[in-house]
Design an enzyme around this catalytic site. Structure first.
Site, mmCIF file in Angstrom:
data_model
loop_
_atom_site.group_PDB
_atom_site.id
_atom_site.type_symbol
_atom_site.label_atom_id
_atom_site.label_comp_id
_atom_site.label_asym_id
_atom_site.label_seq_id
_atom_site.Cartn_x
_atom_site.Cartn_y
_atom_site.Cartn_z
ATOM 1 N N SER A 161 0.417 52.833 48.119
ATOM 2 C CA SER A 161 1.548 53.716 48.454
ATOM 3 C C SER A 161 2.349 54.013 47.203
ATOM 4 C CB SER A 161 2.459 53.043 49.479
ATOM 5 O OG SER A 161 3.681 53.746 49.579
ATOM 6 N N TYR A 214 7.513 45.972 52.294
ATOM 7 C CA TYR A 214 6.407 46.950 52.259
ATOM 8 C C TYR A 214 6.049 47.254 50.794
ATOM 9 C CZ TYR A 214 3.778 51.291 53.113
ATOM 10 O OH TYR A 214 2.811 52.263 53.141
HETATM 11 N N1 LIG Z 1 1.534 57.847 56.460
HETATM 12 C C1 LIG Z 1 2.184 57.669 55.307
HETATM 13 O O1 LIG Z 1 3.203 58.296 55.029
HETATM 14 C C2 LIG Z 1 1.648 56.715 54.272
HETATM 15 C C3 LIG Z 1 2.159 56.788 52.980
HETATM 16 C C4 LIG Z 1 1.682 55.902 52.010
HETATM 17 C C5 LIG Z 1 0.712 54.987 52.336
HETATM 18 N N2 LIG Z 1 0.237 54.936 53.606
HETATM 19 C C6 LIG Z 1 -0.803 53.922 53.886
HETATM 20 O O2 LIG Z 1 -1.922 54.557 54.440
HETATM 21 C C7 LIG Z 1 -2.587 53.659 55.323
HETATM 22 C C8 LIG Z 1 -2.780 54.333 56.681
HETATM 23 O O3 LIG Z 1 -1.516 54.725 57.171
HETATM 24 P P1 LIG Z 1 -1.340 55.727 58.413
HETATM 25 O O4 LIG Z 1 -0.035 56.417 58.234
HETATM 26 O O5 LIG Z 1 -2.577 56.521 58.608
HETATM 27 O O6 LIG Z 1 -1.158 54.668 59.604
HETATM 28 P P2 LIG Z 1 -1.300 54.867 61.171
HETATM 29 O O7 LIG Z 1 -1.159 56.307 61.561
HETATM 30 O O8 LIG Z 1 -0.339 53.885 61.760
HETATM 31 O O9 LIG Z 1 -2.815 54.397 61.442
HETATM 32 C C9 LIG Z 1 -3.150 53.105 61.063
HETATM 33 C C10 LIG Z 1 -4.618 52.856 61.292
HETATM 34 O O10 LIG Z 1 -4.877 51.509 60.903
HETATM 35 C C11 LIG Z 1 -5.257 50.762 62.039
HETATM 36 N N3 LIG Z 1 -4.615 49.473 62.003
HETATM 37 C C12 LIG Z 1 -3.293 49.185 62.041
HETATM 38 N N4 LIG Z 1 -3.103 47.858 62.047
HETATM 39 C C13 LIG Z 1 -4.355 47.304 62.013
HETATM 40 C C14 LIG Z 1 -4.832 45.992 62.010
HETATM 41 N N5 LIG Z 1 -4.006 44.952 62.069
HETATM 42 N N6 LIG Z 1 -6.167 45.797 61.990
HETATM 43 C C15 LIG Z 1 -7.026 46.821 61.957
HETATM 44 N N7 LIG Z 1 -6.640 48.098 61.948
HETATM 45 C C16 LIG Z 1 -5.313 48.331 61.981
HETATM 46 C C17 LIG Z 1 -4.813 51.574 63.248
HETATM 47 O O11 LIG Z 1 -5.644 51.309 64.378
HETATM 48 P P3 LIG Z 1 -5.091 50.434 65.609
HETATM 49 O O12 LIG Z 1 -3.949 51.176 66.181
HETATM 50 O O13 LIG Z 1 -6.235 50.285 66.533
HETATM 51 O O14 LIG Z 1 -4.714 49.130 65.019
HETATM 52 C C18 LIG Z 1 -5.013 52.989 62.724
HETATM 53 O O15 LIG Z 1 -6.364 53.362 62.814
HETATM 54 C C19 LIG Z 1 -1.724 52.389 55.373
HETATM 55 O O16 LIG Z 1 -2.227 51.437 54.468
HETATM 56 C C20 LIG Z 1 -0.364 52.884 54.908
HETATM 57 O O17 LIG Z 1 0.412 51.854 54.321
HETATM 58 C C21 LIG Z 1 0.662 55.770 54.590
#
Ligand SMILES: NC(=O)c1ccc[n+]([C@@H]2O[C@H](COP(=O)([O-])OP(=O)(O)OC[C@H]3O[C@@H](n4cnc5c(N)ncnc54)[C@H](OP(=O)(O)O)[C@@H]3O)[C@@H](O)[C@H]2O)c1
Length: 246
Positions: free
Chosen positions: A141, A155
């Site tokens: 991130s 975080y």
């Molecule tokens: N969106 C942003 O703005 C942003 C910015 C910077 C970095 N990121 C990073 O990008 C990555 C994905 O973020 P996102 O926004 O796409 O998140 P999201 O929409 O909340 O989706 C998260 C995904 O990870 C899975 N997941 C969550 N907890 C888990 C666990 N304990 N074990 C296995 N799978 C798990 C979820 O499936 P389940 O619901 O089945 O668990 C889902 O498929 C993360 O590492 C986040 O920190 C996101």
């Protein structure tokens, strides 16, 4: 263009959001893709069907990233199904917000397990199955470099760990010609951080580009890093953040 034909990939947390976009992108480029999730079975199954309908191959594996034995088992299952793992994308991640006096010990332990420990575990286990020349990509991130609001210290700590781990891993795995890189998104429109959510106005005020990123844009960067043109990039943390850190 099937640039990843014959490749096998594992994406953690692939059922929704950025992970799902990565699964779709890698599968569309010819890779066989396994992905993990912890609870969203319905979305995981429909993603498998979507990939199949487009002529690709994906399998969903239920494995909570907070359970390190489940993570190792998911890696072994992927290798069993595909015979090897050429590409690992450590994407699963959660956000826990709260100022330092509010964060509970259990929440601290959980975010460390999911965002840091599982990255170590998946990477260590995958190396038993990854041929030389493989690719490892973490989804970190921009908050490893900039945390411009109250409540994000833990975080940021987890994503800072991924930033540093990437450098050390690149050194460990260079002799095997395995590259290790860290994509650092800014705000991306997902269920985890919706563009219509309570943080949107604050976040947009901090950015050069006044919009959220799309999950597909992050998937495009993953595609580049695991593809044939990126073989000379390793140990890098690459921002894709709309100028959040500018
Ligand atoms: N969106 C942003 O703005 C942003 C910015 C910077 C970095 N990121 C990073 O990008 C990555 C994905 O973020 P996102 O926004 O796409 O998140 P999201 O929409 O909340 O989706 C998260 C995904 O990870 C899975 N997941 C969550 N907890 C888990 C666990 N304990 N074990 C296995 N799978 C798990 C979820 O499936 P389940 O619901 O089945 O668990 C889902 O498929 C993360 O590492 C986040 O920190 C996101």
């Amino acid at each position: 263009m099937a640039v990843l034909a014959g490749k096998a990939a594992l994406v953690t947390g692939g059922s929704r959001g950025i992970g799902a976009a990565i699964v779709l992108r890698l599968a569309s480029e010819g890779a066989s893709v396994a992905f993990t999730y912890s609870s969203s079975s319905e979305q995981a199954n429909s993603l498998v069907e979507k990939v199949a309908a487009a002529g690709g191959k994906a399998i969903a594996i239920k494995a909570d990233a907070a359970d390190q034995e489940a993570v190792r088992a998911a890696v072994r299952e992927t290798a069993k199904q595909f015979g090897k793992i050429d590409i690992l994308v450590n994407n699963a991640g959660i956000i826990v917000l709260g100022s330092i006096d509010e964060i509970k010990e259990a929440d601290f332990q959980r975010i460390l397990s999911v965002n840091v420990h599982s990255v170590f575990t998946a990477t260590q286990e995958v190396l038993h199955h990854m041929p030389d020349g493989g690719r490892i990509v973490h989804i970190g991130s921009v908050n490893s470099e900039r945390m411009p609001f109250v409540g994000g210290s833990v975080y940021a700590l987890t994503k800072g760990a991924i930033f540093s781990f990437t450098k050390g891993l690149a050194r460990d795995l260079g002799p095997r010609n395995i590259t290790v890189n860290n994509i650092q998104p800014g705000p991306v429109d997902t269920e985890g951080n919706p563009a219509s959510g309570p943080f949107a106005e604050t976040l947009l005020g901090l950015m050069a580009l006044k919009r959220y990123g799309k999950a597909e844009e992050i998937a495009g960067m993953v595609s580049y890093l695991v593809g044939p043109e990126a073989g000379y990039i390793t140990g890098a943390s690459l921002l894709i953040d709309g100028g959040f850190a500018a």
